[in-house]
Design an enzyme around this catalytic site. Structure first.
Site, PDB file in Angstrom:
ATOM      1  N   GLY A  20      95.338 125.803 -17.111  1.00  0.00           N
ATOM      2  CA  GLY A  20      94.502 126.438 -16.089  1.00  0.00           C
ATOM      3  C   GLY A  20      94.490 125.621 -14.808  1.00  0.00           C
ATOM      4  O   GLY A  20      95.040 124.515 -14.748  1.00  0.00           O
ATOM      5  N   TYR A  24      80.352 137.514 -18.105  1.00  0.00           N
ATOM      6  CA  TYR A  24      80.954 136.178 -17.957  1.00  0.00           C
ATOM      7  C   TYR A  24      79.868 135.101 -17.935  1.00  0.00           C
ATOM      8  O   TYR A  24      79.921 134.138 -18.694  1.00  0.00           O
ATOM      9  CB  TYR A  24      81.791 136.146 -16.671  1.00  0.00           C
ATOM     10  CG  TYR A  24      82.230 134.757 -16.237  1.00  0.00           C
ATOM     11  CD1 TYR A  24      83.245 134.079 -16.906  1.00  0.00           C
ATOM     12  CD2 TYR A  24      81.632 134.118 -15.141  1.00  0.00           C
ATOM     13  CE1 TYR A  24      83.652 132.812 -16.503  1.00  0.00           C
ATOM     14  CE2 TYR A  24      82.035 132.859 -14.732  1.00  0.00           C
ATOM     15  CZ  TYR A  24      83.040 132.198 -15.415  1.00  0.00           C
ATOM     16  OH  TYR A  24      83.427 130.946 -15.015  1.00  0.00           O
TER      17      TYR A  24
HETATM   18  N1  LIG Z   1      87.544 129.846 -11.318  1.00  0.00           N
HETATM   19  C1  LIG Z   1      86.326 129.709 -10.783  1.00  0.00           C
HETATM   20  O1  LIG Z   1      86.028 130.177  -9.676  1.00  0.00           O
HETATM   21  C2  LIG Z   1      85.260 128.935 -11.507  1.00  0.00           C
HETATM   22  C3  LIG Z   1      84.012 128.761 -10.897  1.00  0.00           C
HETATM   23  C4  LIG Z   1      83.036 128.034 -11.557  1.00  0.00           C
HETATM   24  C5  LIG Z   1      83.296 127.510 -12.818  1.00  0.00           C
HETATM   25  N2  LIG Z   1      84.513 127.701 -13.405  1.00  0.00           N
HETATM   26  C6  LIG Z   1      84.729 127.112 -14.735  1.00  0.00           C
HETATM   27  O2  LIG Z   1      85.678 126.072 -14.567  1.00  0.00           O
HETATM   28  C7  LIG Z   1      86.443 125.926 -15.764  1.00  0.00           C
HETATM   29  C8  LIG Z   1      87.919 125.945 -15.442  1.00  0.00           C
HETATM   30  O3  LIG Z   1      88.224 127.220 -14.888  1.00  0.00           O
HETATM   31  P1  LIG Z   1      89.611 127.507 -14.161  1.00  0.00           P
HETATM   32  O4  LIG Z   1      89.277 128.094 -12.850  1.00  0.00           O
HETATM   33  O5  LIG Z   1      90.510 126.325 -14.246  1.00  0.00           O
HETATM   34  O6  LIG Z   1      90.144 128.693 -15.093  1.00  0.00           O
HETATM   35  P2  LIG Z   1      91.621 129.208 -15.334  1.00  0.00           P
HETATM   36  O7  LIG Z   1      92.530 128.763 -14.243  1.00  0.00           O
HETATM   37  O8  LIG Z   1      91.467 130.652 -15.653  1.00  0.00           O
HETATM   38  O9  LIG Z   1      92.050 128.407 -16.640  1.00  0.00           O
HETATM   39  C9  LIG Z   1      91.451 128.644 -17.869  1.00  0.00           C
HETATM   40  C10 LIG Z   1      92.473 128.296 -18.920  1.00  0.00           C
HETATM   41  O10 LIG Z   1      91.865 128.508 -20.193  1.00  0.00           O
HETATM   42  C11 LIG Z   1      92.860 129.057 -21.026  1.00  0.00           C
HETATM   43  N3  LIG Z   1      92.315 129.754 -22.176  1.00  0.00           N
HETATM   44  C12 LIG Z   1      91.788 131.006 -22.217  1.00  0.00           C
HETATM   45  N4  LIG Z   1      91.485 131.319 -23.481  1.00  0.00           N
HETATM   46  C13 LIG Z   1      91.830 130.251 -24.245  1.00  0.00           C
HETATM   47  C14 LIG Z   1      91.770 129.982 -25.634  1.00  0.00           C
HETATM   48  N5  LIG Z   1      91.326 130.888 -26.506  1.00  0.00           N
HETATM   49  N6  LIG Z   1      92.212 128.784 -26.074  1.00  0.00           N
HETATM   50  C15 LIG Z   1      92.697 127.881 -25.216  1.00  0.00           C
HETATM   51  N7  LIG Z   1      92.787 128.074 -23.904  1.00  0.00           N
HETATM   52  C16 LIG Z   1      92.358 129.251 -23.423  1.00  0.00           C
HETATM   53  C17 LIG Z   1      93.618 129.997 -20.132  1.00  0.00           C
HETATM   54  O11 LIG Z   1      94.865 130.298 -20.705  1.00  0.00           O
HETATM   55  P3  LIG Z   1      95.547 131.724 -20.447  1.00  0.00           P
HETATM   56  O12 LIG Z   1      95.873 131.743 -18.995  1.00  0.00           O
HETATM   57  O13 LIG Z   1      96.712 131.717 -21.369  1.00  0.00           O
HETATM   58  O14 LIG Z   1      94.500 132.755 -20.793  1.00  0.00           O
HETATM   59  C18 LIG Z   1      93.723 129.183 -18.852  1.00  0.00           C
HETATM   60  O15 LIG Z   1      94.884 128.380 -18.847  1.00  0.00           O
HETATM   61  C19 LIG Z   1      85.982 127.050 -16.684  1.00  0.00           C
HETATM   62  O16 LIG Z   1      84.995 126.547 -17.559  1.00  0.00           O
HETATM   63  C20 LIG Z   1      85.346 128.055 -15.743  1.00  0.00           C
HETATM   64  O17 LIG Z   1      84.372 128.846 -16.397  1.00  0.00           O
HETATM   65  C21 LIG Z   1      85.512 128.396 -12.772  1.00  0.00           C
END
Ligand SMILES: NC(=O)c1ccc[n+]([C@@H]2O[C@H](COP(=O)([O-])OP(=O)(O)OC[C@H]3O[C@@H](n4cnc5c(N)ncnc54)[C@H](OP(=O)(O)O)[C@@H]3O)[C@@H](O)[C@H]2O)c1
Length: 289
Positions: free
Chosen positions: A10, A124
């Site tokens: 991610g 979510y």
């Molecule tokens: N993005 C935002 O704006 C935002 C804002 C606030 C907080 N956050 C939090 O920050 C953290 C990181 O988010 P991010 O933005 O880096 O998200 P991201 O880019 O969507 O990455 C999430 C990763 O988790 C993987 N994943 C999903 N289901 C999984 C499973 N069952 N087992 C193992 N891996 C799995 C995904 O793989 P696949 O791609 O193969 O599904 C993806 O590589 C998360 O906790 C998110 O809730 C994000």
């Protein structure tokens, strides 16, 4: 210090790897190598690798899609962190888990502290809140939950990369101006997580974002200006403010989700840059690829 990073492919997971500090030995597993919804696989991996610290960067992050796939969001965001917490407790590891500003309803008129009651508006946010509670309840003495806001970086799927694509394709975008928060680069969030990893005495809930305040419209205007300065976009991109009502989405989002990160800054001795400085750094990286 051996550190297991889950969700390694991610945007945050990959940035964590790039910013690994000296002295940390990282094992980074993406979903193909460790699916966190597979409970036996989680236990087997944690027991075999025996990390001192687990950083969980995996999540189901499709905020709108979650409204029609609540079971999947629940499995990844609520149940899987509980599996990780149980596995961590069996080997005495710490668990650093990442959560979101979308656990709040957005009705506040000042930045949210960790003492404020969450009240998520969508699937979510609900699933993330359940995940953070599971971690803190199951592993109180060995866990940290870091809520971050509006995450973006040079890789993956995020608002910055979507805006750059749309601005390039269309030359004009319309962006909501009545949702307020703070854009936070994956670099900044990764540094906060590594600082937490280095302080084993810290437990509980923390907030993190860059400094400053913005609407998505402000963020888009800054992207257009800064990207034009760096020659990533032409100078004449038009950005029009619109209301949330003019851009209906399946999931409701908080209208105000600024996180109060003062306590985290103090304990980690980290001074976040203003979000516009963070944006310049990420765009600088993109202009070199
Ligand atoms: N993005 C935002 O704006 C935002 C804002 C606030 C907080 N956050 C939090 O920050 C953290 C990181 O988010 P991010 O933005 O880096 O998200 P991201 O880019 O969507 O990455 C999430 C990763 O988790 C993987 N994943 C999903 N289901 C999984 C499973 N069952 N087992 C193992 N891996 C799995 C995904 O793989 P696949 O791609 O193969 O599904 C993806 O590589 C998360 O906790 C998110 O809730 C994000």
């Amino acid at each position: 210090m051996k550190v297991l990073i889950t969700g390694a492919a991610g945007q945050l997971g990959s940035e964590l790897q790039r910013r690994t500090p000296a002295g940390a030995e990282v094992v980074a597993l993406d979903r193909r190598h460790l699916d966190l919804t597979d409970e036996p696989a989680v236990h087997a991996a944690v027991e075999k690798l025996h990390p001192a610290v687990i950083i969980n960067a995996a999540a189901y992050t499709a905020v709108d899609r979650a409204e029609s796939e609540p079971e999947q969001a629940q499995r990844v965001n609520a149940v899987a962190p509980a599996h990780l917490a149980t596995a961590a407790s069996r080997i005495g590891a710490r668990l650093l888990h990442v959560s979101t500003d979308y656990v709040f309803s957005g009705e506040a008129a000042r930045p949210y502290t960790t003492d404020d009651a969450p009240a998520p508006l969508g699937v979510y946010g609900h699933s993330k809140l359940e995940g953070e509670r599971a971690v803190l309840e199951q592993l109180p003495a060995q866990s940290v939950v870091l809520r971050v806001s509006w995450l973006y970086g040079p890789r993956g799927q995020n608002f910055l990369l979507t805006m750059l694509r749309l601005m390039k394709e269309r030359g004009a975008v319309r962006v909501v101006a009545d949702q307020i928060g703070c854009p936070t680069s994956t670099a900044s969030a990764a540094d906060a997580l590594w600082a937490l990893a280095a302080r084993p005495q810290l437990t509980g809930l923390f907030h993190w974002s860059e400094a400053g305040v913005a609407s998505w419209y402000d963020f888009a205007v800054a992207i257009a200006e800064e990207a034009a300065t760096g020659a990533l976009l032409p100078p004449n991109v038009s950005v029009t403010p619109i209301t949330t009502a003019e851009y209906p989405t399946p999931a409701r989002r908080p209208r105000f989700s600024l996180l109060d990160s003062r306590r985290t800054r103090e304990v980690l001795e980290l001074q976040p840059v203003h979000w516009r400085g963070g944006l310049r750094s990420v765009l600088g990286e993109l202009s070199h690829v």
